[in-house]
Design a protein around this motif. Structure first.
Motif, PDB file in Angstrom:
ATOM      1  N   TYR A 170      28.344  11.647  54.009  1.00 28.61           N
ATOM      2  CA  TYR A 170      27.800  12.240  55.221  1.00 28.61           C
ATOM      3  C   TYR A 170      28.420  11.557  56.435  1.00 28.61           C
ATOM      4  O   TYR A 170      28.449  10.336  56.508  1.00 28.61           O
ATOM      5  CB  TYR A 170      26.277  12.086  55.222  1.00 28.61           C
ATOM      6  N   CYS A 221      28.095  15.822  62.466  1.00 23.91           N
ATOM      7  CA  CYS A 221      26.977  16.729  62.222  1.00 23.91           C
ATOM      8  C   CYS A 221      26.535  17.390  63.511  1.00 23.91           C
ATOM      9  O   CYS A 221      26.356  16.732  64.530  1.00 23.91           O
ATOM     10  CB  CYS A 221      25.832  15.937  61.599  1.00 23.91           C
ATOM     11  N   ILE A 222      26.366  18.700  63.476  1.00 21.84           N
ATOM     12  CA  ILE A 222      25.971  19.410  64.689  1.00 21.84           C
ATOM     13  C   ILE A 222      24.509  19.834  64.636  1.00 21.84           C
ATOM     14  O   ILE A 222      24.064  20.654  65.427  1.00 21.84           O
ATOM     15  CB  ILE A 222      26.858  20.639  64.915  1.00 21.84           C
ATOM     16  N   MET A 223      23.774  19.300  63.691  1.00 22.04           N
ATOM     17  CA  MET A 223      22.334  19.554  63.604  1.00 22.04           C
ATOM     18  C   MET A 223      21.991  21.036  63.503  1.00 22.04           C
ATOM     19  O   MET A 223      21.073  21.523  64.135  1.00 22.04           O
ATOM     20  CB  MET A 223      21.629  18.968  64.840  1.00 22.04           C
ATOM     21  N   CYS A 224      22.768  21.736  62.695  1.00 22.16           N
ATOM     22  CA  CYS A 224      22.488  23.157  62.559  1.00 22.16           C
ATOM     23  C   CYS A 224      21.365  23.400  61.544  1.00 22.16           C
ATOM     24  O   CYS A 224      20.812  24.481  61.484  1.00 22.16           O
ATOM     25  CB  CYS A 224      23.744  23.887  62.118  1.00 22.16           C
ATOM     26  N   LEU A 225      21.071  22.422  60.726  1.00 18.75           N
ATOM     27  CA  LEU A 225      19.993  22.472  59.734  1.00 18.75           C
ATOM     28  C   LEU A 225      20.264  23.371  58.535  1.00 18.75           C
ATOM     29  O   LEU A 225      19.373  23.642  57.744  1.00 18.75           O
ATOM     30  CB  LEU A 225      18.650  22.905  60.366  1.00 18.75           C
ATOM     31  N   ARG A 226      21.497  23.841  58.421  1.00 17.38           N
ATOM     32  CA  ARG A 226      21.778  24.693  57.260  1.00 17.38           C
ATOM     33  C   ARG A 226      21.568  23.943  55.951  1.00 17.38           C
ATOM     34  O   ARG A 226      21.004  24.478  55.003  1.00 17.38           O
ATOM     35  CB  ARG A 226      23.231  25.137  57.303  1.00 17.38           C
ATOM     36  N   CYS A 227      22.037  22.703  55.894  1.00 14.22           N
ATOM     37  CA  CYS A 227      21.971  21.950  54.641  1.00 14.22           C
ATOM     38  C   CYS A 227      20.525  21.764  54.197  1.00 14.22           C
ATOM     39  O   CYS A 227      20.177  21.971  53.036  1.00 14.22           O
ATOM     40  CB  CYS A 227      22.659  20.602  54.801  1.00 14.22           C
ATOM     41  N   VAL A 258      20.903  13.578  59.237  1.00 19.29           N
ATOM     42  CA  VAL A 258      20.321  14.118  58.016  1.00 19.29           C
ATOM     43  C   VAL A 258      20.158  12.970  57.026  1.00 19.29           C
ATOM     44  O   VAL A 258      21.125  12.276  56.739  1.00 19.29           O
ATOM     45  CB  VAL A 258      21.232  15.198  57.420  1.00 19.29           C
ATOM     46  N   CYS A 260      27.489  23.772  54.813  1.00 20.74           N
ATOM     47  CA  CYS A 260      27.753  23.043  56.067  1.00 20.74           C
ATOM     48  C   CYS A 260      28.932  23.691  56.801  1.00 20.74           C
ATOM     49  O   CYS A 260      30.012  23.829  56.252  1.00 20.74           O
ATOM     50  CB  CYS A 260      28.050  21.580  55.775  1.00 20.74           C
ATOM     51  N   PRO A 261      28.719  24.101  58.063  1.00 18.58           N
ATOM     52  CA  PRO A 261      29.799  24.788  58.767  1.00 18.58           C
ATOM     53  C   PRO A 261      30.885  23.832  59.258  1.00 18.58           C
ATOM     54  O   PRO A 261      31.969  24.259  59.619  1.00 18.58           O
ATOM     55  CB  PRO A 261      29.081  25.427  59.959  1.00 18.58           C
ATOM     56  N   THR A 262      30.590  22.556  59.304  1.00 22.24           N
ATOM     57  CA  THR A 262      31.568  21.583  59.791  1.00 22.24           C
ATOM     58  C   THR A 262      31.915  20.616  58.666  1.00 22.24           C
ATOM     59  O   THR A 262      31.497  20.803  57.536  1.00 22.24           O
ATOM     60  CB  THR A 262      30.983  20.764  60.946  1.00 22.24           C
ATOM     61  N   ALA A 294      30.780  17.689  58.279  1.00 24.44           N
ATOM     62  CA  ALA A 294      29.823  16.586  58.270  1.00 24.44           C
ATOM     63  C   ALA A 294      29.467  16.167  56.849  1.00 24.44           C
ATOM     64  O   ALA A 294      29.014  15.055  56.628  1.00 24.44           O
ATOM     65  CB  ALA A 294      28.564  16.983  59.021  1.00 24.44           C
ATOM     66  N   LEU A 295      29.623  17.066  55.916  1.00 23.38           N
ATOM     67  CA  LEU A 295      29.402  16.705  54.523  1.00 23.38           C
ATOM     68  C   LEU A 295      30.705  16.953  53.769  1.00 23.38           C
ATOM     69  O   LEU A 295      31.253  18.044  53.807  1.00 23.38           O
ATOM     70  CB  LEU A 295      28.282  17.560  53.915  1.00 23.38           C
TER      71      LEU A 295
END
Ligand code: SF4
Ligand code: SF4
Ligand code: SF4
Ligand code: FES
Lengths: 132, 891
Positions: free
Chosen positions: B141, B146-152, B176, B194-196, B198-199
């Protein structure tokens, strides 16, 4: 009809008396211009390690597909190149790789004497490219 | 229906649709970042803002439902500026490290930043480099990205139903984090949404950038779910596994084995050259020599002891084409029906049981059907660990569709957390509780009388038989409370439709066949067969158990379950194969083969892709049997325990190196595709078999698996309409009798395959070996999610071993106290057949008096302990229950 002929010949005659462009290579050597695109060189960071982050952009952009970079991961998730090879026998010296590099890790030097007796010597590896 | 205007276009949409979807339906794209099709709208990023006439503020399109008559603008100057600002604010916190980010090239944020021509944040914030650990060691991670989109977080909760991660902190410090590390199954769902960047995954970090790899769509090689996945290949090496959002039953999800379990393919331990044993040692040999040796030995043994002295174990791991060829080799070339595969060990009682009841043995319904069920009965299947993707569907049915889940299992499996009712019968008492349910349903008059009369037979006998299984009587046998039983019966009986799922724990008993028939009784009694959302669904363990059975790797049937004893069928195959003496005698099953080997009746064996020395019960016995063989050929990718005893070892290839088809648990025939070249001199299975056959004097010329499929279609009615062209995109479920047929998702519609459904009256019997004073514990064996079967593949990489490095025996806390054992202590487990030493883990999962041991790892093979008593009909060994003694080891 006669005027262009005179114009052309006048240039020819002027060249008779000006300084010659050809030089007596290899006794005399040519100083290349600053933006000349000769052999590549890989740059180092201040701590002496290679600047290259192995992002593969140069290899991707290269139209003659002559760059090969192998990416590996360091202990701290840092990204670096385990090996970096350019096949100079295929390179067309377009300089796209330099343009593509996001960290300025690859530049082109003024070195133009790249003829070799042996084909294998046109294959440049990371050490050779890092040499000053 | 609601009509509205979007950007001047008239749109008609269903009530409840969002503006985003309505816009998409007419081809208007609204940029999004946090929205994901499989998730409920999150609404955290505000990229999707649109203006609605009359409203002062813009609204988010992804979570605003359409309203009659509204006028929506999706791209005004103001909106574009707002979106640009949104992106800039995100970039304040998100480093522009695209060149070193694994996601670079397929990152949604990167694409948007490009689209909006933004070249920097425009704002500054003080940033510190942060490091943080994640829920699993397989995933890294990067809090900065991380853009804090909360998808994960949403995906973990909604798709996996776990909720293992959540947000902690606020503002720039938000990140996260794992709520509960033990909950995380390392499935990688979060990575895939995850769109970016970050993971990122820790196994394939940096090996290749997305645009450099070839992505080869294929089918997972592990379990019967048959997930579709893409192998990413660079320079003939596998760099990672990815998925496509809409493809296959998994729709982009995978489990930990599918996503991270690919390292075995490139393991150094792969055999790359044929090996021949001389004086007890293996020497490398050429293919020519190795195959000549095999052919010679087979010929001599056949000449001196007859064809039946040769036996073959095929494999549920291999493709349909390979299974077909090997059974053709045994039947047409060698001339024996001694061919079987290990599905015997898992599911042959299903074949026997369901075939009696319905006339066909497979899952009656596709798995996605559970979303239409009102109640789901899961028994003897630890679905979350063995069939993770099926488990996702069950959870979705419960969490999103409100289905009632009934779990009947002696272990407190993970699904129990989602269940409305959990019954905990004593191991081996399945028939009793099922009969109990039948009794109550009939008494309460919840059975489907009409359906029973029209479509089934044998009801009266059944009724008479279950008469005595009153709740009280059943409770005495099984330990289930009578009231709970009644409750369950009413829930199941009232639900229309209700579905039944079961797996190995039901089948691996000496009365496995009867267990299966009992479940069939239950489903038919309530009219749940042949309806959407109903059915009896055996979850197949291995990736191609279904296919291996379908293609005739069984001693009693040719392909498509056409019996070898039937003269007409034999004639058909004689014509097709150009031979004239096919055997009509049923061959030996796995368990019988080994016994026959010990008695000297079977002299030679060909084992293709199996490892009976780890997976079969009563290992010491099997070892002895294998040693008594005169000649053993093993075709495998590793030098397995079994291969070590072989005279000739033939190097085969893994699923990534060959073409072919697998048939998943839902009877869906799906393609696998060659992604990389075979390692060393290893060869595809079909080539090996063809060459061997040619050496044995029978021409087999197939230029590719496609040609084999063409032949399979000609001789197998249920596969007749399945061609490679048709399954290029999406698999087809058999029966598929001709090329115009769309396949059959639900079996027995209108009529059972055998005509009428058969009820069978079954009495409860005690299990073969019950605990006594000397061996006071019941041992149950099974799998854990990170490993697979014999562990031959999963223990080869660093990734999966990171998660579950060693075998642990699970013991109930009460027993642990009375034995004086704590988690991490070493214990001796002894049964009448052998003993092993393992570490203990104290856990609530097993009931008192029961211990659970996974059987994957070769360091402590659990099957040394298990019993070889077999079901009289299906010949399935009773793995699941055996009596053991446990002693702590004093340090
Ligand atoms: S100069 Fe052009 S051809 Fe040569 S390596 Fe760079 S990109 Fe490739
Ligand atoms: S890790 Fe990825 S999916 Fe999760 S909140 Fe951050 S950017 Fe979104
Ligand atoms: S659920 Fe089964 S088929 Fe799907 S990825 Fe996991 S092991 Fe493979
Ligand atoms: S996509 Fe609508 S708020 Fe993120």
């Amino acid at each position: 009809m006669i005027i262009p002929l005179v114009k052309g010949l006048s240039l020819t005659f002027r060249r008779f008396f000006s300084k010659p462009i050809t030089i007596l290579y290899p006794e005399q050597r040519w100083e290349c211009y600053p933006r000349f695109r000769g052999r590549h060189q890989l740059q180092r960071k201040e701590d002496g390690s290679a600047k290259c982050v192995a992002c593969q952009l140069c290899a991707t952009v290269c139209p003659s597909e002559c760059i090969r970079v192998v990416t590996v991961e360091g202990p701290d998730h840092e990204r670096y190149a385990e090996s970096y090879e350019i096949d100079l026998s295929r390179c067309i010296f377009c300089g796209y790789c330099v343009e593509a590099c996001p960290v300025g890790a690859i530049v082109m030097t003024g070195e133009y004497e790249l003829a070799t007796y042996n084909r294998d010597d046109t294959q440049y590896n990371m050490e050779m490219l890092l040499e000053k | 229906m609601v009509s509205l205007t979007i950007d001047g276009k008239e749109v008609v949409a269903e009530e409840g649709t969002t503006i985003l979807k309505a816009a998409k339906s007419v081809g208007i794209d609204i940029p999004t970042l946090c929205y994901h099709e499989r998730l409920n709208p999150i609404g955290s990023c505000r990229m999707c803002v649109v203006e609605i006439e009359g409203l002062p503020h813009p609204m988010t399109a992804c979570n605003t439902p359409v309203v009659e008559g509204i006028k929506v603008t999706t791209a005004s100057g103001r909106l574009l500026r707002m979106r640009e600002e949104t992106l800039k604010l995100i970039l304040v916190n998100h480093p522009l490290d695209c060149p070193i980010c694994d996601k670079g090239g397929e990152c949604t944020l990167q694409d948007l930043v490009h689209e909006f021509e933004i070249d920097g944040a425009g704002y500054q914030a003080i940033r510190e480099k942060r490091e943080s650990s994640y829920a699993t060691p397989l995933i890294h991670y990067w809090p900065d990205r991380c853009i804090m989109c909360l998808r994960c977080i949403t995906a973990c909760r909604e798709i996996k139903g776990l909720g293992a991660i959540d947000i902690s902190g606020s503002g720039f410090d938000a990140s996260v984090v794992a709520v509960d590390k033990d909950k995380c199954e390392s499935c990688g769902e979060c990575i895939s949404v995850c769109p970016t960047g970050a993971l990122t995954e820790n196994l394939s970090q940096y090996k290749a950038r997305p645009w450099m790899v070839d992505r080869v769509m294929t089918t997972c090689t592990y379990c019967g779910c048959g997930c579709q996945l893409e192998i990413n290949v660079l320079d003939n090496r596998i760099t990672s596994i990815t998925t496509k959002d809409h493809v296959g039953i998994n729709k982009g999800s995978l489990c930990v084995k599918g996503r991270f379990g690919y390292e075995f393919i490139e393991s150094e331990e792969r055999i790359t050259k044929p090996l021949v044993k001389k004086n007890g040692e293996f020497h490398e040999a050429s293919w020519e020599d190795a195959l000549n040796l095999v052919a010679e030995n087979f010929n001599t043994i056949k000449a001196s002891h007859g064809a039946d002295a040769i036996a073959c174990l095929s494999s549920a791991r291999c493709t349909n084409e390979e299974n077909y060829l090997i059974q053709k080799l045994m039947r047409a070339v060698i001339g024996t029906n001694n061919i079987d595969h290990c599905s015997r060990l898992w599911h042959s009682s299903t074949v026997a049981g369901l075939a009696t009841a319905f006339g066909s043995d497979a899952m009656t319904n596709p798995i996605a059907d559970v979303l239409k069920s009102e109640a789901i009965l899961v028994t003897g299947s630890n679905t979350t660990e063995n069939h993770p993707i099926f488990a996702n569907y069950i959870k979705e049915a419960v969490l999103k569709k409100g289905a009632k889940l009934i779990v009947v299992d002696p272990r407190k499996i993970d699904l129990v957390d989602y269940a409305g009712i959990w019954l905990r019968p004593k191991p081996g008492t399945d028939i009793a509780w099922i009969n109990g349910l039948l009794h109550i349903i009939i008494k309460e008059n919840l059975h489907a009388a009409e359906y029973i009369k029209e479509r089934t037979e044998g009801f009266e006998e059944l009724k008479a038989c279950v008469e005595k299984y009153t709740p009280e009587y059943v409770s005495e046998i099984t330990g289930i409370k009578a009231s709970d039983l009644v409750n369950t019966a009413i829930t199941y009986g009232k639900a229309k439709p209700a579905s039944i799922m079961y797996a190995m724990v039901i089948t691996q008993h000496i009365n496995g066949t009867d267990n299966v028939k009992s479940l069939a009784n239950l489903a038919m009694l309530c009219g749940n067969i042949s309806v959407e959302g109903g059915g009896v669904n055996p979850l197949r363990g291995q990736n191609n158990v279904q296919g291996a059975c379908d293609l005739g790797a069984l001693p009693n049937v040719f392909t498509g379950y056409q019996p070898v004893t039937n003269d007409e069928v034999r004639q058909k195959f004689e014509m097709a194969w150009g031979v004239d003496n096919l055997q009509g005698k049923v061959g030996l099953t796995v368990t019988e083969m080994f016994n026959a080997a010990e008695e000297g009746k079977v002299k030679a064996m060909y084992i293709m892709g199996e490892n009976p020395l780890l997976s079969d019960p009563d290992l010491n016995h099997i070892e002895h049997c294998i040693k008594s063989l005169d000649f053993l050929v093993v075709q495998d990718i590793f030098l397995t325990e079994t291969a070590k005893y072989a005279d000739v070892v033939l190097p085969a290839v893994s699923f990534a190196e060959k073409d072919g088809t697998f048939t998943n648990s839902e009877r869906k025939v799906q393609r696998i595709r060659k992604a990389i070249k075979p390692r060393g001199e290893a060869k595809e299975g079909y080539r090996i078999i063809c060459e061997l056959s040619n050496k044995l004097g029978f021409r087999m010329d197939y230029s590719s698996p496609r040609n084999i499929m063409e032949e399979i279609r000609k001789v197998t009615p249920s596969y007749a309409g399945i061609t490679y062209e048709r399954i290029e995109e999406e698999g087809i479920q058999w029966p598929c009798p001709d090329e115009g047929h769309p396949g059959t998702p639900i079996l027995h519609v209108g009529q059972f395959a055998r005509g009428k459904g058969q009820f069978t009256a079954i009495e409860y019997q005690e299990p073969a070996e019950l605990p006594d004073d000397e061996y006071p514990f019941l041992l149950a064996t099974g799998r854990v999610f990170a490993h697979y079967h014999a562990g031959t593949m999963t223990s080869k990489g660093k990734g999966l071993n990171m998660l579950y490095p060693e075998l642990l025996v699970e013991i109930n806390p009460d027993d642990a106290v009375s034995l004086g054992i704590a988690s991490g202590d070493s214990v001796h487990i002894t049964s009448r057949r052998g003993d092993i030493k393992v570490k203990a883990q104290v856990s609530e999962r097993p009931d008192r008096g029961v211990v659970f041991l996974p059987f994957h790892l070769k360091e402590s093979p659990a099957n040394i302990l298990t019993i070889n008593a077999i079901d009289p009909i299906a010949k399935i060994p009773q793995y699941k229950v055996c009596a053991v003694r446990i002693e702590g080891i004093k340090q």
